[in-house]
Motif scaffolding. Structure first.
Motif, PDB file in Angstrom:
ATOM      1  N   PRO A  53       0.806  -1.228   0.000  1.00 28.62           N
ATOM      2  CA  PRO A  53       0.000   0.000   0.000  1.00 28.62           C
ATOM      3  C   PRO A  53       0.839   1.278   0.000  1.00 28.62           C
ATOM      4  O   PRO A  53       0.480   2.243  -0.688  1.00 28.62           O
ATOM      5  CB  PRO A  53      -0.818  -0.123   1.293  1.00 28.62           C
ATOM      6  N   LEU A  54       1.938   1.288   0.740  1.00 28.47           N
ATOM      7  CA  LEU A  54       2.780   2.480   0.799  1.00 28.47           C
ATOM      8  C   LEU A  54       3.404   2.777  -0.557  1.00 28.47           C
ATOM      9  O   LEU A  54       3.413   3.933  -1.017  1.00 28.47           O
ATOM     10  CB  LEU A  54       3.874   2.298   1.851  1.00 28.47           C
ATOM     11  N   GLU A  55       3.921   1.742  -1.221  1.00 29.06           N
ATOM     12  CA  GLU A  55       4.533   1.929  -2.537  1.00 29.06           C
ATOM     13  C   GLU A  55       3.499   2.364  -3.575  1.00 29.06           C
ATOM     14  O   GLU A  55       3.776   3.225  -4.421  1.00 29.06           O
ATOM     15  CB  GLU A  55       5.202   0.630  -2.985  1.00 29.06           C
ATOM     16  N   ILE A  56       2.304   1.771  -3.494  1.00 26.36           N
ATOM     17  CA  ILE A  56       1.242   2.140  -4.435  1.00 26.36           C
ATOM     18  C   ILE A  56       0.814   3.582  -4.213  1.00 26.36           C
ATOM     19  O   ILE A  56       0.589   4.338  -5.167  1.00 26.36           O
ATOM     20  CB  ILE A  56       0.036   1.185  -4.285  1.00 26.36           C
ATOM     21  N   ALA A  57       0.713   3.994  -2.937  1.00 33.45           N
ATOM     22  CA  ALA A  57       0.337   5.378  -2.614  1.00 33.45           C
ATOM     23  C   ALA A  57       1.374   6.353  -3.135  1.00 33.45           C
ATOM     24  O   ALA A  57       1.036   7.397  -3.712  1.00 33.45           O
ATOM     25  CB  ALA A  57       0.174   5.531  -1.105  1.00 33.45           C
ATOM     26  N   ALA A  60       0.989   6.648  -6.858  1.00 31.86           N
ATOM     27  CA  ALA A  60      -0.197   7.424  -7.230  1.00 31.86           C
ATOM     28  C   ALA A  60       0.056   8.918  -7.103  1.00 31.86           C
ATOM     29  O   ALA A  60      -0.379   9.712  -7.947  1.00 31.86           O
ATOM     30  CB  ALA A  60      -1.388   7.014  -6.364  1.00 31.86           C
ATOM     31  N   LYS A  61       0.756   9.313  -6.054  1.00 34.80           N
ATOM     32  CA  LYS A  61       1.039  10.735  -5.821  1.00 34.80           C
ATOM     33  C   LYS A  61       1.959  11.314  -6.896  1.00 34.80           C
ATOM     34  O   LYS A  61       1.871  12.497  -7.228  1.00 34.80           O
ATOM     35  CB  LYS A  61       1.686  10.920  -4.446  1.00 34.80           C
ATOM     36  N   ALA A 104      -4.379   7.277   0.713  1.00 41.16           N
ATOM     37  CA  ALA A 104      -3.513   8.223   0.001  1.00 41.16           C
ATOM     38  C   ALA A 104      -3.783   8.206  -1.505  1.00 41.16           C
ATOM     39  O   ALA A 104      -3.653   9.236  -2.174  1.00 41.16           O
ATOM     40  CB  ALA A 104      -2.042   7.903   0.274  1.00 41.16           C
ATOM     41  N   VAL A 105      -4.173   7.050  -2.038  1.00 42.51           N
ATOM     42  CA  VAL A 105      -4.537   6.957  -3.457  1.00 42.51           C
ATOM     43  C   VAL A 105      -5.802   7.761  -3.702  1.00 42.51           C
ATOM     44  O   VAL A 105      -5.902   8.531  -4.667  1.00 42.51           O
ATOM     45  CB  VAL A 105      -4.743   5.485  -3.881  1.00 42.51           C
ATOM     46  N   ARG A 106      -6.779   7.613  -2.814  1.00 41.36           N
ATOM     47  CA  ARG A 106      -8.039   8.347  -2.970  1.00 41.36           C
ATOM     48  C   ARG A 106      -7.811   9.860  -2.856  1.00 41.36           C
ATOM     49  O   ARG A 106      -8.398  10.645  -3.591  1.00 41.36           O
ATOM     50  CB  ARG A 106      -9.066   7.893  -1.930  1.00 41.36           C
TER      51      ARG A 106
END
Length: 219
Positions: A53-57, A60-61, A104-106
């Motif tokens: 999740p951290l890497e994906i967030a 996304a940013k 964080a993605v949202r």
């Protein structure tokens, strides 16, 4: 005449994107498929083999995402490359709810969506448009249909590409997606308090759009 912001929410397979696209065309409004933006993040995470999740967030940013309106609908570009054709595969569909639940993605996607919607004259569809993205939207709709009907719609989309997929598999995936979307901690799927709830199990997508057009004009 004021150009409205219209929010269409609902579960997978309810026809939100198709109805929103038709309605936007009838009103000469811009159409923004917010779900496609989350699918873009999902596709990129699969392509880049990013799993936490951290890497994906973080990804996304930092994504350079551009949304454009073309004659055949909305297109999503990442780093200048059009990835629209990759966004509706079963692989992306199976993971998008999980990716979209990352706060964080949202936050990153909502910021882009609000900026685009700021001027009005727009129809947005997704899972949390009326509740989170545009809580002050001029008109809110929660579009739904039976699980079986929604599975039939998705099955028609998939079977031309994936000949071995079955309706039963699609229906199970829809049920799983519904549970994930409605039970996630961040922006769970639910109707806004002031949304009009429409079950279009017995309506075509064109008929659904006509019904919404009638409601908008009367309001």
């Amino acid at each position: 005449m004021k150009r409205w912001s219209i929010a269409i929410d609902g579960p997978a397979g309810a026809g939100k994107s198709s109805v929103a696209k038709i309605l936007a065309g009838k009103l000469s409004y811009t159409y923004l498929d917010t779900g496609a933006m989350y699918r873009a993040v999902t596709y990129e995470s699969i392509k880049r083999d990013i799993t936490t999740p951290l890497e994906i967030a973080d990804m996304a940013k930092s994504l350079s995402m551009e949304v454009t309106a073309e004659t055949d609908g909305m297109h999503v570009l990442i780093e200048g490359t059009d990835i629209t054709s990759h966004l509706r595969t079963p692989e992306v569909s199976a993971k998008v709810s999980e990716i979209a639940s990352i706060s964080a993605v949202r936050e990153a996607m909502v910021s882009i969506q609000r900026n685009i919607a700021d001027k009005g004259g727009i129809v947005l569809d997704g899972r949390d448009i009326g509740t989170v993205v545009l809580p002050n939207a001029d008109f809110k709709v929660f579009l739904t249909a039976s699980v079986h009907k929604r599975a039939e719609r998705r099955f028609k989309e998939f079977k031309t590409i994936y000949s071995d997929i079955t309706l039963e598999e699609v229906e199970k995936e829809i049920e799983k997606r519904d549970w994930k979307d409605s039970h996630r901690e961040v922006s769970p799927l639910r109707p806004a308090e002031d949304a009009v709830i429409i079950d279009n199990s017995d309506l075509t997508l064109e008929e659904t759009a006509e019904l919404l057009l009638h409601m908008v004009k009367n309001k």
